[in-house]
Design an enzyme around this catalytic site. Sequence first.
Site, PDB file in Angstrom:
ATOM      1  CB  ALA A   1      43.702  18.028 -98.920  1.00  0.00           C
TER       2      ALA A   1
ATOM      3  CD  GLU B   1      37.156  16.224 -75.748  1.00  0.00           C
ATOM      4  OE1 GLU B   1      37.383  15.551 -76.765  1.00  0.00           O
ATOM      5  OE2 GLU B   1      36.837  17.420 -75.812  1.00  0.00           O
TER       6      GLU B   1
ATOM      7  CG  HIS C   1      30.387  11.614 -81.077  1.00  0.00           C
ATOM      8  ND1 HIS C   1      30.383  11.357 -82.428  1.00  0.00           N
ATOM      9  CD2 HIS C   1      31.255  12.655 -80.912  1.00  0.00           C
ATOM     10  CE1 HIS C   1      31.208  12.195 -83.036  1.00  0.00           C
ATOM     11  NE2 HIS C   1      31.742  12.989 -82.142  1.00  0.00           N
TER      12      HIS C   1
ATOM     13  CD  GLN D   1      37.799   8.082 -76.525  1.00  0.00           C
ATOM     14  OE1 GLN D   1      37.961   7.568 -77.621  1.00  0.00           O
ATOM     15  NE2 GLN D   1      37.629   9.380 -76.385  1.00  0.00           N
TER      16      GLN D   1
HETATM   17  C1  BG6 Z   1      34.404  15.487 -82.241  1.00  0.00           C
HETATM   18  C2  BG6 Z   1      33.992  16.736 -81.513  1.00  0.00           C
HETATM   19  O1  BG6 Z   1      33.340  15.005 -83.009  1.00  0.00           O
HETATM   20  O2  BG6 Z   1      34.772  14.498 -81.284  1.00  0.00           O
HETATM   21  C3  BG6 Z   1      35.103  17.232 -80.612  1.00  0.00           C
HETATM   22  O3  BG6 Z   1      33.676  17.737 -82.474  1.00  0.00           O
HETATM   23  C4  BG6 Z   1      35.588  16.139 -79.685  1.00  0.00           C
HETATM   24  O4  BG6 Z   1      34.671  18.352 -79.854  1.00  0.00           O
HETATM   25  C5  BG6 Z   1      35.878  14.858 -80.472  1.00  0.00           C
HETATM   26  O5  BG6 Z   1      36.762  16.588 -79.042  1.00  0.00           O
HETATM   27  C6  BG6 Z   1      36.153  13.712 -79.530  1.00  0.00           C
HETATM   28  O6  BG6 Z   1      36.590  12.598 -80.269  1.00  0.00           O
HETATM   29  P1  BG6 Z   1      37.563  11.514 -79.602  1.00  0.00           P
HETATM   30  O7  BG6 Z   1      37.643  10.445 -80.617  1.00  0.00           O
HETATM   31  O8  BG6 Z   1      38.857  12.218 -79.369  1.00  0.00           O
HETATM   32  O9  BG6 Z   1      36.914  11.119 -78.335  1.00  0.00           O
END
Ligand code: BG6
Length: 515
Positions: free
Chosen positions: A40, A244, A268, A406
């Site tokens: 936490a 990113e 992902h 997104q």
């Molecule tokens: C996380 C990764 O699982 O997902 C990060 O460890 C990444 O490196 C993030 O920045 C991205 O998530 P989102 O929801 O911001 O696209």
Amino acid sequence: APPARQPQAGSSPQAQKDFKDMQTGGVDQDSTCSVTVVGASGDLAKKKIFPALFALFYEGYLPKHFTIYGYARSKMTNEQLRDMISTTLTCRIDQRENCGQKQEDFLKRCFYHAGQYDSEDSFKELDAKLREQEGDRTANRVFYLSIPPNIFVDVARCSSRAASSSNGYTRVIVEKPFGRDLQSSGELSQGLAEHLSEDQIYRIDHYLGKELVENLSVLRFSNLIFEPLWSRQFIRNVQIIFSEDFGTEGRGGYFDNYGIIRDIMQNHLLQLLALLAMEPPVSLAAEDIRNEKVKALRSMKPIRLEDVVVGQYKEHTSKSGVSYPAYTDDKTVPSNSITPTFSCIAMFIDNARWDGVPFLMKAGKALNDKRAEIRIQFRHVPGNLYKNSFGTDLDKATNELVMRVQPDEAIYLKINNKVPGLGVRLDRSNLNLQYAERYKKKEFPDSYERLILDVINGDKRLFIRDDELAAAWKLFTPLLKELEEKQVAPELYPYGSRGPIGAHYLAAKYNVRWG
Ligand code: BG6
Ligand code: NDP
């Protein structure tokens, strides 16, 4: 004491009750539900988990009798935990309402227990505190393991032995990373399986909780027009893109041990690919969907090194004189690190539906934009009557379906149409579903809200099953080994650029133009 195990579904009254809850999607309002956030004091708990719990409370999704416990080694009082949490609770759901009162009500239900991760005694103390809150009601317990993976098994052991519910369900949410390769992930799964049944384990991939990702199956299976086109016959290539516009700032230590392929692609992006490529499931039941995803993953061809580009960002000074650091400038990253912060891979699925269709995945940090999207490019129109309107570049005339996960969620289809007026001039335009435009009044829940609620309701549709995880690692482990054994040097790209040029050559090799 023997580990407390969750009964297999269908085999006991408790399992039957779980099943009923799953069916109704609801929670028995007489029972209590506690969520213990283990770790936490950490970043994820503050940033995502507590705010998601508050949003669920605000919207009335948490059961009437709920308790939230923070658990970590740091010494903290209940008040200090509440102060810490209150800084990240937001009133995003309805800015006009005074959510201050709701925040206070929520914070009153939050408590803290300091304890070690490998101590049954610490979890026994937690158990006693939980019992005080639960009284003699049916007690459902969720443990959210928001901690580094090397202590997952310790916590699973101690919590299952000392703090499992005696009369309700006990469910455990496990954060990524689930291992570094097939072997370590197998060991982790085995370690967890000694203390928890597969039914109890919820492996989270927060991309599965995103609004657009949920919509992918709806789009495919509830519209007549897409599914008939969803194959090699009409689709030329699929692109799954994550970028990113910032580097690994603050997380370099973690990242250097994993790299972009493990951090983003193996989980992902591969999950998006599996949902997109799977066959229609028998039903929307979790096992039916996950069966199809596993089949898609197991049909993938081994990844060849010549179909992979890796990159790492280097420092860059913008025209206005702002300088951006190189990945290796991070003090927690070795200066000679060859960990990729960018990768692009061409993949193939060896089945009747997708034979020969390149699935191009691209993921990178410190690029020129922030986006996650799926792009499906269709084949050229055979015998196109209007081909002369596009010059020699028929690619310009292909239809493309884009799902922007997104930012600015949207689904749009690029089509050709006539420019109004005399003569025949063609134009490419978008049939466009902009979420912000269409669903003006709707606030989209954060993916953690959806996923935590699913755990409370026992819905496993959006969580990773053990064989799915193994299939994902089986695909990526040989590549990761080869990259490491051959010490493949990443192509350097400037911070804020479009990434290594190699990604364009790889796409061109398969006749693909990045969207
Ligand atoms: C996380 C990764 O699982 O997902 C990060 O460890 C990444 O490196 C993030 O920045 C991205 O998530 P989102 O929801 O911001 O696209
Ligand atoms: P942290 O590194 O902040 O760790 C969480 C807590 O665990 C810390 O506050 C600390 O609590 C305890 N802890 C940290 N290191 C150790 C250690 N070596 N041994 C024992 N306890 C330790 O992690 P995050 O909150 O960032 O992430 C939690 C989990 O979620 C991790 O598995 C991470 O990989 C994953 N994750 C994180 C994301 C993020 O954006 N942060 C995104 C996706 C996944 P204390 O010292 O008080 O016990």
